[in-house]
Design a protein around this motif. Structure first.
Motif, PDB file in Angstrom:
ATOM      1  N   ILE A   2       0.933  -1.113   0.090  1.00 36.48           N
ATOM      2  CA  ILE A   2       0.101   0.167   0.111  1.00 36.48           C
ATOM      3  C   ILE A   2       0.908   1.359   0.055  1.00 36.48           C
ATOM      4  O   ILE A   2       1.881   1.275   0.210  1.00 36.48           O
ATOM      5  CB  ILE A   2      -0.858  -0.146   1.188  1.00 36.48           C
ATOM      6  N   LYS A   3       0.158   2.355  -0.418  1.00 35.91           N
ATOM      7  CA  LYS A   3       0.949   3.805  -0.473  1.00 35.91           C
ATOM      8  C   LYS A   3       0.326   4.449   0.384  1.00 35.91           C
ATOM      9  O   LYS A   3      -0.997   4.695  -0.049  1.00 35.91           O
ATOM     10  CB  LYS A   3       0.966   3.973  -1.986  1.00 35.91           C
ATOM     11  N   SER A   5      -0.390   8.484   0.584  1.00 35.78           N
ATOM     12  CA  SER A   5       0.180   9.774  -0.061  1.00 35.78           C
ATOM     13  C   SER A   5      -0.418  10.895   1.035  1.00 35.78           C
ATOM     14  O   SER A   5      -1.596  10.888   1.166  1.00 35.78           O
ATOM     15  CB  SER A   5      -0.489   9.708  -1.444  1.00 35.78           C
ATOM     16  N   HIS A  62       4.923  10.157  -0.603  1.00 34.48           N
ATOM     17  CA  HIS A  62       4.329   8.702  -0.914  1.00 34.48           C
ATOM     18  C   HIS A  62       5.127   7.729   0.100  1.00 34.48           C
ATOM     19  O   HIS A  62       6.081   7.595  -0.187  1.00 34.48           O
ATOM     20  CB  HIS A  62       4.073   8.347  -2.147  1.00 34.48           C
ATOM     21  N   ILE A  68      -1.727  -1.662   5.535  1.00 39.57           N
ATOM     22  CA  ILE A  68      -2.200  -0.383   6.439  1.00 39.57           C
ATOM     23  C   ILE A  68      -2.057  -0.811   8.018  1.00 39.57           C
ATOM     24  O   ILE A  68      -1.380   0.266   8.510  1.00 39.57           O
ATOM     25  CB  ILE A  68      -3.781  -0.181   6.311  1.00 39.57           C
ATOM     26  N   SER A  98      -4.163  10.026   1.599  1.00 39.03           N
ATOM     27  CA  SER A  98      -4.925   9.264   1.053  1.00 39.03           C
ATOM     28  C   SER A  98      -4.235   7.876   0.930  1.00 39.03           C
ATOM     29  O   SER A  98      -2.987   7.651   0.638  1.00 39.03           O
ATOM     30  CB  SER A  98      -5.400   9.461  -0.360  1.00 39.03           C
ATOM     31  N   ARG A  99      -4.875   6.732   1.303  1.00 39.66           N
ATOM     32  CA  ARG A  99      -4.296   5.347   1.071  1.00 39.66           C
ATOM     33  C   ARG A  99      -4.651   4.739  -0.113  1.00 39.66           C
ATOM     34  O   ARG A  99      -5.795   4.656  -0.247  1.00 39.66           O
ATOM     35  CB  ARG A  99      -4.495   4.698   2.408  1.00 39.66           C
ATOM     36  N   SER A 100      -3.897   4.117  -0.873  1.00 40.22           N
ATOM     37  CA  SER A 100      -3.934   3.568  -1.999  1.00 40.22           C
ATOM     38  C   SER A 100      -3.515   2.073  -2.060  1.00 40.22           C
ATOM     39  O   SER A 100      -2.417   1.875  -1.468  1.00 40.22           O
ATOM     40  CB  SER A 100      -3.305   4.302  -3.242  1.00 40.22           C
ATOM     41  N   ALA A 101      -3.824   1.205  -2.966  1.00 39.45           N
ATOM     42  CA  ALA A 101      -3.358   0.076  -3.196  1.00 39.45           C
ATOM     43  C   ALA A 101      -2.528   0.170  -4.449  1.00 39.45           C
ATOM     44  O   ALA A 101      -3.247   0.849  -5.548  1.00 39.45           O
ATOM     45  CB  ALA A 101      -4.276  -1.147  -3.288  1.00 39.45           C
ATOM     46  N   LYS A 102      -1.240  -0.152  -4.644  1.00 35.20           N
ATOM     47  CA  LYS A 102      -0.793  -0.102  -6.005  1.00 35.20           C
ATOM     48  C   LYS A 102      -1.176  -1.321  -6.587  1.00 35.20           C
ATOM     49  O   LYS A 102      -0.792  -2.318  -6.447  1.00 35.20           O
ATOM     50  CB  LYS A 102       1.028  -0.168  -5.492  1.00 35.20           C
ATOM     51  N   SER A 103      -1.946  -0.946  -7.657  1.00 34.83           N
ATOM     52  CA  SER A 103      -2.334  -2.005  -8.511  1.00 34.83           C
ATOM     53  C   SER A 103      -1.533  -2.220  -9.751  1.00 34.83           C
ATOM     54  O   SER A 103      -2.042  -3.278 -10.485  1.00 34.83           O
ATOM     55  CB  SER A 103      -3.836  -1.748  -8.998  1.00 34.83           C
ATOM     56  N   SER A 104      -0.735  -1.681 -10.130  1.00 32.39           N
ATOM     57  CA  SER A 104       0.368  -1.970 -11.425  1.00 32.39           C
ATOM     58  C   SER A 104       1.673  -1.177 -11.105  1.00 32.39           C
ATOM     59  O   SER A 104       1.622   0.008 -10.488  1.00 32.39           O
ATOM     60  CB  SER A 104      -0.218  -1.939 -12.525  1.00 32.39           C
TER      61      SER A 104
ATOM     62  N   VAL B  42      -0.089   2.790 -11.157  1.00 34.95           N
ATOM     63  CA  VAL B  42      -1.638   2.922 -11.138  1.00 34.95           C
ATOM     64  C   VAL B  42      -1.850   2.695  -9.606  1.00 34.95           C
ATOM     65  O   VAL B  42      -1.646   1.762  -9.233  1.00 34.95           O
ATOM     66  CB  VAL B  42      -2.288   1.866 -12.175  1.00 34.95           C
ATOM     67  N   ASP B  43      -2.690   3.471  -8.925  1.00 31.88           N
ATOM     68  CA  ASP B  43      -3.288   3.184  -7.705  1.00 31.88           C
ATOM     69  C   ASP B  43      -4.744   3.158  -7.547  1.00 31.88           C
ATOM     70  O   ASP B  43      -5.401   3.812  -8.255  1.00 31.88           O
ATOM     71  CB  ASP B  43      -2.797   4.547  -6.783  1.00 31.88           C
ATOM     72  N   LYS B  44      -5.190   2.224  -6.530  1.00 34.77           N
ATOM     73  CA  LYS B  44      -6.596   1.971  -6.331  1.00 34.77           C
ATOM     74  C   LYS B  44      -6.832   2.818  -4.877  1.00 34.77           C
ATOM     75  O   LYS B  44      -6.400   2.152  -3.965  1.00 34.77           O
ATOM     76  CB  LYS B  44      -6.744   0.581  -6.436  1.00 34.77           C
ATOM     77  N   ILE B  46      -8.059   3.188  -1.446  1.00 35.58           N
ATOM     78  CA  ILE B  46      -8.720   2.217  -0.417  1.00 35.58           C
ATOM     79  C   ILE B  46      -9.328   3.045   0.722  1.00 35.58           C
ATOM     80  O   ILE B  46     -10.029   2.359   1.647  1.00 35.58           O
ATOM     81  CB  ILE B  46      -7.983   1.100  -0.223  1.00 35.58           C
ATOM     82  N   ALA B  47      -8.665   4.185   1.306  1.00 28.08           N
ATOM     83  CA  ALA B  47      -8.958   4.592   2.323  1.00 28.08           C
ATOM     84  C   ALA B  47      -8.506   6.060   2.564  1.00 28.08           C
ATOM     85  O   ALA B  47      -7.526   6.538   1.641  1.00 28.08           O
ATOM     86  CB  ALA B  47      -8.576   3.979   3.678  1.00 28.08           C
TER      87      ALA B  47
END
Lengths: 104, 104
Positions: A2-3, A5, A62, A68, A98-104, B42-44, B46-47
């Motif tokens: 996860i990232k 930001s 980031h 998380i 913002s918390r993101s999942a790195k999807s690629s 690319v980020d998704k 999540i929170a």
């Protein structure tokens, strides 16, 4: 992976001491988080999306973590010290997070 | 090195077809930009920043280029086709864009 930001809006008159942020603040974050912080990047806003537009964010960081939960375990105990390291004199203090999942 | 970030606000009811964005749209961007696009992520979302907060952005992409000029030269000629590839049915069409210098 996860990232997390942290994004500092480029509000009118916003000061952002990039030098301090990159050379002092983020190394402090990394030192306190230890292995919970796998890596991090720092950005300096230079422009908006269209020619002539100002940057949306004056600065961003980031922070990459396994989960998380790993972020919270690494950051939580040091949040007070980390937040106290920046002041409105150097860094705008109302960032978006913002918390993101790195999807690629 | 510069980074062009395209950030899709997580507005109420915003749909975001992550599958399409990751597997079709961004590969199209890369194919059209060629070497002008050094890499992308690319980020998704999540929170948000605080527990229980929704993500600020439902999705983001970050395109890495040697310079703003390189981005413009690579993206500009294909902007119409790239923009037409996404519709409000799949992806919110009013993203925020920001260009940053990667400072560490």
């Amino acid at each position: 992976m996860i990232k997390v930001s942290v994004m500092y809006p480029n509000t009118a008159g916003a000061r952002f001491d990039h030098e301090y942020y990159r050379n002092k603040h983020m190394p402090l974050v990394k030192a306190r988080m230890g292995d919970a912080c796998k890596s991090y990047t720092v950005d300096k806003g230079i422009a908006g999306g269209a020619p002539g537009d100002p940057a949306t964010y004056v600065g961003m960081c980031h922070i990459f973590c396994d989960s998380i939960e790993a972020f919270q375990a690494g950051f939580g105990p040091h949040a007070k010290e980390i937040m106290a390291d920046i002041t409105s004199q150097t860094i705008p203090t109302s960032p978006r997070s913002s918390r993101s999942a790195k999807s690629s």
